[in-house]
Every structure is written in C-alpha cells, then in structure tokens.
Design a protein around this motif. Structure first.
Motif, mmCIF file in Angstrom:
data_model
loop_
_atom_site.group_PDB
_atom_site.id
_atom_site.type_symbol
_atom_site.label_atom_id
_atom_site.label_comp_id
_atom_site.label_asym_id
_atom_site.label_seq_id
_atom_site.Cartn_x
_atom_site.Cartn_y
_atom_site.Cartn_z
ATOM 1 N N ILE A 148 6.502 34.622 22.098
ATOM 2 C CA ILE A 148 5.889 33.282 22.128
ATOM 3 C C ILE A 148 4.774 33.179 21.074
ATOM 4 N N ASP A 149 4.135 34.301 20.757
ATOM 5 C CA ASP A 149 3.060 34.284 19.754
ATOM 6 C C ASP A 149 3.626 34.259 18.338
ATOM 7 N N GLU A 150 4.672 35.019 18.114
ATOM 8 C CA GLU A 150 5.289 35.084 16.782
ATOM 9 C C GLU A 150 6.644 34.408 16.901
ATOM 10 N N ASN A 151 6.597 33.063 16.874
ATOM 11 C CA ASN A 151 7.815 32.312 17.226
ATOM 12 C C ASN A 151 8.440 31.553 16.063
ATOM 13 N N ALA A 152 8.256 32.075 14.859
ATOM 14 C CA ALA A 152 9.024 31.680 13.652
ATOM 15 C C ALA A 152 8.725 30.302 13.061
ATOM 16 N N VAL A 153 8.583 29.290 13.914
ATOM 17 C CA VAL A 153 8.409 27.925 13.389
ATOM 18 C C VAL A 153 7.481 27.088 14.266
ATOM 19 N N HIS A 154 6.896 26.094 13.627
ATOM 20 C CA HIS A 154 6.149 25.058 14.348
ATOM 21 C C HIS A 154 6.771 23.711 13.985
ATOM 22 N N GLY A 155 6.767 22.789 14.924
ATOM 23 C CA GLY A 155 7.201 21.427 14.628
ATOM 24 C C GLY A 155 6.328 20.439 15.370
ATOM 25 N N SER A 156 6.050 19.299 14.745
ATOM 26 C CA SER A 156 5.237 18.265 15.404
ATOM 27 C C SER A 156 5.908 17.845 16.705
ATOM 28 N N ASP A 157 5.073 17.469 17.706
ATOM 29 C CA ASP A 157 5.662 17.156 19.013
ATOM 30 C C ASP A 157 5.778 15.671 19.342
ATOM 31 N N ALA A 158 5.191 14.794 18.512
ATOM 32 C CA ALA A 158 5.235 13.355 18.801
ATOM 33 C C ALA A 158 4.904 12.589 17.517
ATOM 34 N N PRO A 159 5.228 11.286 17.470
ATOM 35 C CA PRO A 159 4.970 10.513 16.246
ATOM 36 C C PRO A 159 3.511 10.559 15.779
ATOM 37 N N GLU A 160 2.557 10.499 16.731
ATOM 38 C CA GLU A 160 1.134 10.490 16.342
ATOM 39 C C GLU A 160 0.742 11.828 15.726
ATOM 40 N N THR A 161 1.169 12.922 16.358
ATOM 41 C CA THR A 161 0.809 14.236 15.812
ATOM 42 C C THR A 161 1.556 14.486 14.504
ATOM 43 N N ALA A 162 2.777 13.986 14.382
ATOM 44 C CA ALA A 162 3.518 14.145 13.122
ATOM 45 C C ALA A 162 2.734 13.488 11.984
ATOM 46 N N ALA A 163 2.255 12.282 12.218
ATOM 47 C CA ALA A 163 1.502 11.569 11.174
ATOM 48 C C ALA A 163 0.234 12.333 10.805
ATOM 49 N N GLU A 164 -0.474 12.826 11.817
ATOM 50 C CA GLU A 164 -1.708 13.598 11.559
ATOM 51 C C GLU A 164 -1.409 14.887 10.808
ATOM 52 N N GLU A 165 -0.369 15.574 11.225
ATOM 53 C CA GLU A 165 -0.050 16.872 10.625
ATOM 54 C C GLU A 165 0.456 16.712 9.191
ATOM 55 N N ILE A 166 1.198 15.637 8.928
ATOM 56 C CA ILE A 166 1.653 15.381 7.553
ATOM 57 C C ILE A 166 0.427 15.166 6.659
ATOM 58 N N LYS A 167 -0.511 14.353 7.138
ATOM 59 C CA LYS A 167 -1.753 14.089 6.373
ATOM 60 C C LYS A 167 -2.576 15.356 6.171
ATOM 61 N N PHE A 168 -2.516 16.249 7.144
ATOM 62 C CA PHE A 168 -3.287 17.497 7.055
ATOM 63 C C PHE A 168 -2.846 18.318 5.841
ATOM 64 N N PHE A 169 -1.553 18.305 5.538
ATOM 65 C CA PHE A 169 -1.024 19.163 4.473
ATOM 66 C C PHE A 169 -0.669 18.446 3.175
ATOM 67 N N PHE A 170 -0.327 17.161 3.241
ATOM 68 C CA PHE A 170 0.216 16.492 2.051
ATOM 69 C C PHE A 170 -0.474 15.153 1.788
ATOM 70 N N THR A 171 -0.605 14.833 0.489
ATOM 71 C CA THR A 171 -1.041 13.490 0.112
ATOM 72 C C THR A 171 0.195 12.588 0.110
ATOM 73 N N ASP A 172 -0.011 11.284 0.152
ATOM 74 C CA ASP A 172 1.124 10.351 0.101
ATOM 75 C C ASP A 172 1.968 10.588 -1.146
ATOM 76 N N ALA A 173 1.285 10.894 -2.261
ATOM 77 C CA ALA A 173 1.990 11.074 -3.541
ATOM 78 C C ALA A 173 2.907 12.303 -3.522
ATOM 79 N N GLU A 174 2.611 13.237 -2.633
ATOM 80 C CA GLU A 174 3.444 14.451 -2.569
ATOM 81 C C GLU A 174 4.713 14.260 -1.735
ATOM 82 N N LEU A 175 4.803 13.142 -1.028
ATOM 83 C CA LEU A 175 6.000 12.877 -0.216
ATOM 84 C C LEU A 175 7.028 12.198 -1.109
ATOM 85 N N CYS A 176 8.133 12.872 -1.321
ATOM 86 C CA CYS A 176 9.117 12.399 -2.292
ATOM 87 C C CYS A 176 10.118 11.480 -1.633
ATOM 88 N N ALA A 177 10.180 10.255 -2.137
ATOM 89 C CA ALA A 177 11.114 9.282 -1.579
ATOM 90 C C ALA A 177 12.530 9.731 -1.883
#
Ligand code: CMP
Length: 142
Positions: A110-139
């Motif tokens: 459970i501690d070394e569990n290979a991957v993380h994924g956002s759990d809801a739309p609000e956290t997904a939006a926050e987590e995307i902002k945490f790592f990437f600027t809008d310009a880094e998201l490739c359409a």
C-alpha cells in the motif's frame, strides 16, 4: 464527458523500468497523455502535494517514499478519465486490487503502490495546476 486527470508513476515503478508498460495500459483504456514530465520531487513539493493526508499516520513515510527517486507525472485525457484511470490503477492496496490492474501487476504494498491518480474533478483540477501550466497542456489534434 471528456475529462483530464493527474497520473503519477511513483518511484518504485520508475525504478522497475515499467513506465512504458504503464503507459500502454492508459492507451489501451482510451486515455491519452496530453502533458508529461519526469521529475525528482523535493521534500517541500511532496509535502504540499499530499497536504490533505498531513494528519494521517502514513504521511511521513509517504513523503519520504515519494522523494526517494524520480517520478513520471502526466495529465491523461479521455472519456471519464478520472474514473477510468482509477479503474486501470486498481485499489490503493495492491492486495485488494483486481487482477490485471496496474497495482495488482506492479505494486508491492500500500505504501509503494506504483501509481497515483486524482480522485475527483476538483482534486484533478488542483493537481493538474500543481504540476503544469495551461501552456504545457497540449491540445489534441482532431
Ligand atoms: P495515493 O493514491 O498516492 O494517495 C496517498 C497514498 O498514501 C496512497 O496512494 C498510498 O500509497 C499511501 N498510503 C499508505 N497507507 C495508506 C492508507 N492506510 N490509506 C490510504 N493511503 C495510504
């Protein structure tokens, strides 16, 4: 609905050299990488990213594990990407993860569990902002 979510391939899976095999799972599930970076998280970054777990007994171990080596961070896009990524990852505890999921196949505990994924739309939006600027998201090209 087309969604975006954060996926992190954690230090254990990067060390096992299975980034490509994990990307293959995403692609086969219809998830598309629209941004990605490999990085070594600082103590500060790991603490901030997992701040929601601050009061949990596993917090310190989680932070030291997440800073123990490089991680691969990506934004995945697709139909119901948040739920789909969670399905492909399997349960947090690999002992409970369904056969054929990333955690069942690549995670040790459970501690070394290979991957993380956002759990809801609000956290997904926050987590995307945490790592990437809008310009880094490739359409996506249609
Ligand atoms: P993740 O999805 O990255 O979110 C927090 C992480 O804490 C989780 O995956 C697990 O790797 C880790 N963790 C360790 N113990 C627990 C626990 N009892 N419950 C939830 N997460 C835990």
């Amino acid at each position: 609905m087309t969604e975006r979510t954060i996926s992190i391939i954690k230090p254990d899976a990067v060390a096992k050299n299975v980034i490509g095999q994990i990307y293959d799972r995403f692609e086969k599930a219809g998830l598309r990488v629209v941004a990605a970076k490999m990085m070594q998280l600082s103590d500060e970054q790991a603490k901030a990213f997992y701040a929601v777990h601050q009061a949990r007994p596993f917090y310190n171990d989680l932070v030291s594990f997440m800073t123990s080596g490089p991680v691969m961070v990506q934004v995945l896009e697709g139909e119901n990407a948040i739920a789909k990524n969670r399905e492909v990852m399997g349960a947090t505890n690999p002992a409970e993860a369904a056969p054929g999921t990333i955690r069942a196949d690549f995670a040790a505990s459970i501690d070394e569990n290979a991957v993380h994924g956002s759990d809801a739309p609000e956290t997904a939006a926050e987590e995307i902002k945490f790592f990437f600027t809008d310009a880094e998201l490739c359409a996506r090209k249609r």
